[in-house]
Design a protein around this motif. Structure first.
Motif, PDB file in Angstrom:
ATOM      1  N   LYS A 141      53.451  25.272  38.311  1.00  5.08           N
ATOM      2  CA  LYS A 141      52.527  25.679  39.366  1.00  5.08           C
ATOM      3  C   LYS A 141      52.398  27.193  39.490  1.00  5.08           C
ATOM      4  O   LYS A 141      51.627  27.682  40.314  1.00  5.08           O
ATOM      5  N   GLY A 142      53.144  27.917  38.691  1.00  8.28           N
ATOM      6  CA  GLY A 142      53.095  29.368  38.763  1.00  8.28           C
ATOM      7  C   GLY A 142      52.999  30.018  37.400  1.00  8.28           C
ATOM      8  O   GLY A 142      52.001  29.867  36.682  1.00  8.28           O
ATOM      9  N   PHE A 143      54.074  30.695  36.990  1.00  9.27           N
ATOM     10  CA  PHE A 143      54.054  31.526  35.783  1.00  9.27           C
ATOM     11  C   PHE A 143      53.821  30.717  34.514  1.00  9.27           C
ATOM     12  O   PHE A 143      53.092  31.149  33.618  1.00  9.27           O
ATOM     13  N   SER A 144      54.418  29.529  34.406  1.00  4.62           N
ATOM     14  CA  SER A 144      54.293  28.738  33.179  1.00  4.62           C
ATOM     15  C   SER A 144      52.843  28.353  32.911  1.00  4.62           C
ATOM     16  O   SER A 144      52.393  28.359  31.756  1.00  4.62           O
ATOM     17  N   GLN A 145      52.109  28.016  33.957  1.00  5.58           N
ATOM     18  CA  GLN A 145      50.705  27.658  33.774  1.00  5.58           C
ATOM     19  C   GLN A 145      49.883  28.853  33.301  1.00  5.58           C
ATOM     20  O   GLN A 145      48.985  28.713  32.469  1.00  5.58           O
ATOM     21  N   ILE A 146      50.215  30.025  33.817  1.00  3.22           N
ATOM     22  CA  ILE A 146      49.519  31.244  33.381  1.00  3.22           C
ATOM     23  C   ILE A 146      49.784  31.508  31.909  1.00  3.22           C
ATOM     24  O   ILE A 146      48.865  31.806  31.132  1.00  3.22           O
ATOM     25  N   VAL A 147      51.050  31.381  31.504  1.00  2.00           N
ATOM     26  CA  VAL A 147      51.404  31.609  30.098  1.00  2.00           C
ATOM     27  C   VAL A 147      50.723  30.582  29.200  1.00  2.00           C
ATOM     28  O   VAL A 147      50.222  30.910  28.115  1.00  2.00           O
ATOM     29  N   ALA A 148      50.676  29.336  29.648  1.00  2.00           N
ATOM     30  CA  ALA A 148      50.030  28.293  28.850  1.00  2.00           C
ATOM     31  C   ALA A 148      48.556  28.615  28.630  1.00  2.00           C
ATOM     32  O   ALA A 148      48.009  28.381  27.541  1.00  2.00           O
ATOM     33  N   SER A 149      47.914  29.158  29.659  1.00  2.00           N
ATOM     34  CA  SER A 149      46.491  29.502  29.523  1.00  2.00           C
ATOM     35  C   SER A 149      46.272  30.580  28.478  1.00  2.00           C
ATOM     36  O   SER A 149      45.213  30.630  27.844  1.00  2.00           O
ATOM     37  N   TRP A 150      47.264  31.444  28.274  1.00  2.00           N
ATOM     38  CA  TRP A 150      47.130  32.498  27.255  1.00  2.00           C
ATOM     39  C   TRP A 150      47.058  31.919  25.845  1.00  2.00           C
ATOM     40  O   TRP A 150      46.515  32.558  24.939  1.00  2.00           O
ATOM     41  N   PHE A 151      47.624  30.728  25.646  1.00  2.00           N
ATOM     42  CA  PHE A 151      47.582  30.089  24.335  1.00  2.00           C
ATOM     43  C   PHE A 151      46.461  29.052  24.244  1.00  2.00           C
ATOM     44  O   PHE A 151      45.840  28.895  23.199  1.00  2.00           O
TER      45      PHE A 151
END
Length: 377
Positions: A141-151
């Motif tokens: 719900k936070g940082f991991s989702q942002i990182v996933a969007s980068w890939f």
């Protein structure tokens, strides 16, 4: 309600560095968006800058609320700052300072960087420093989702780009009537573009405009309605203009004649005057910029050589072509060296002017106009 008048100076610093961050967004993310249009000579620098300013503003106002909310409230656990809101204010200011400073340095040394990555890193760093890493939302719900969007985002955009390229290549460019196919394909592009933009606005719309409260029917109707209206406008005004200009070679048309688009559906083409010699319907933006990469075709197999003199003449012709190619390459690299020399001279001028405060207005003009002064097209 907490009053933080004592921290007005922190707010002022945050605004200043927010402007610097926005400046770096223009230097990185925005320039990436328009680089293909400029490199293909579809737009000039000044045209791209005007469009970028308009599109960046509209994008932030109409479709930027959810992205802002993610940066603001989904990276850090804001409840940790309930008793110390001034610390949260200072933390976000430090995130802006760190992000904008790094982006300025990276842009100066021509390093490709992402403003989003920098700001997310700044927020995490400030959060760890103020309330500890346990209050950083590391999960999905936070940082991991942002990182996933980068890939995920590059993979999806690359897939769409490949599909669109293949459609254009095999349905338009490699067909016998490529111009006709292009004119028929353009309305499809117009419809898709305006529909997608409308979807972004009404689906992820600004709460201030109450666009996020639209019903499903209103959202779907808005998407297809705007796309349909844009396509109709294109077919009524722009399509007949380009069809007459490109298919019927009406070289007399000017850009403002697009307003007479409906007339050209019915107007006779018999009154089009002959095109003057040397006139171009479409400007060749690559004139003088192409490499001379032509190679001499080898002698076809089975061709008899009548005599040695003809063979000698062929060798001489090849040598001449190679010499011409070398000369073209030399001219090309000479032009590149001249361009680099001019750029280096201007950078030295900037360094001298920055030391003289009375010359700063002129320095500001040089910096602001640098882009379009490089545009020779």
């Amino acid at each position: 309600m907490v009053h933080l008048e004592a921290f007005d100076y922190v707010f002022a610093i945050a605004v200043i560095f927010a402007f610097l961050d926005a400046f770096n967004i223009g230097a990185n993310d925005c320039s990436n968006s328009f680089s293909s249009s400029i490199s293909s000579r579809s737009l000039k620098y000044w045209q791209a800058m005007i469009l970028a300013a308009i599109c960046e503003f509209l994008g932030a106002v109409l479709a930027g609320s959810r992205v802002s909310d993610t940066i603001r409230s989904k990276i850090l656990n804001l409840s940790a700052y309930n008793s110390t809101p001034s610390v949260l204010m200072l933390a976000m200011t430090c995130a802006l300072v760190g992000s904008s400073t790094w982006l300025s340095f990276a842009t100066y040394i021509r390093m490709p960087v992402s403003t989003t990555h920098s700001l997310v890193g700044g927020v995490i760093g400030a959060g760890v420093a103020t309330v500890g890493s346990k209050n950083v939302v590391w999960g999905w719900k936070g940082f991991s989702q942002i990182v996933a969007s980068w890939f995920i985002a590059p993979a999806i955009s690359g897939g769409f780009a490949g599909i669109i390229f293949l459609i254009v290549k095999y349905a338009v460019l490699e067909r016998k009537h490529s111009l006709r196919n292009a004119l028929f394909f353009a309305p499809v592009v117009v419809f898709a573009t305006f529909s997608i933009l409308t979807m972004l606005i009404v689906w992820k719309g600004a709460p201030n405009l109450h666009l996020n409260n639209l019903s499903t029917g209103a959202t779907v109707g808005s998407i297809f309605g705007v796309g349909g209206v844009a396509t109709i406008i294109y077919l009524v005004f722009i399509h007949p203009f380009f069809y007459r200009r490109l298919v019927h070679n009406d070289w007399t048309l000017k850009y403002y004649h697009v307003l007479m688009g409906p007339v050209y559906y019915f107007k006779s083409t018999d009154d089009i005057p002959p095109m003057p010699e040397g006139h171009q319907l479409v400007v060749d933006y690559y004139e003088g910029r192409r490499h001379n990469d032509e190679t001499v075709n080898p002698t076809d197999k089975g061709e008899d050589v009548e005599n040695t003199s003809n063979s000698d003449e062929g060798v001489a012709a090849k040598d001449k072509d190679l010499a011409d190619g070398d000369e073209s390459e030399a001219v090309h690299f000479s032009n590149l060296e001249k361009t680099e020399t001019v750029k280096e001279h201007e950078r030295e001028l900037w360094k001298r002017l920055i030391k003289v405060p009375s010359k700063w207005p002129y320095l500001f003009y040089l910096l602001a106009s640098y882009g379009w002064r490089q545009d020779k097209g």
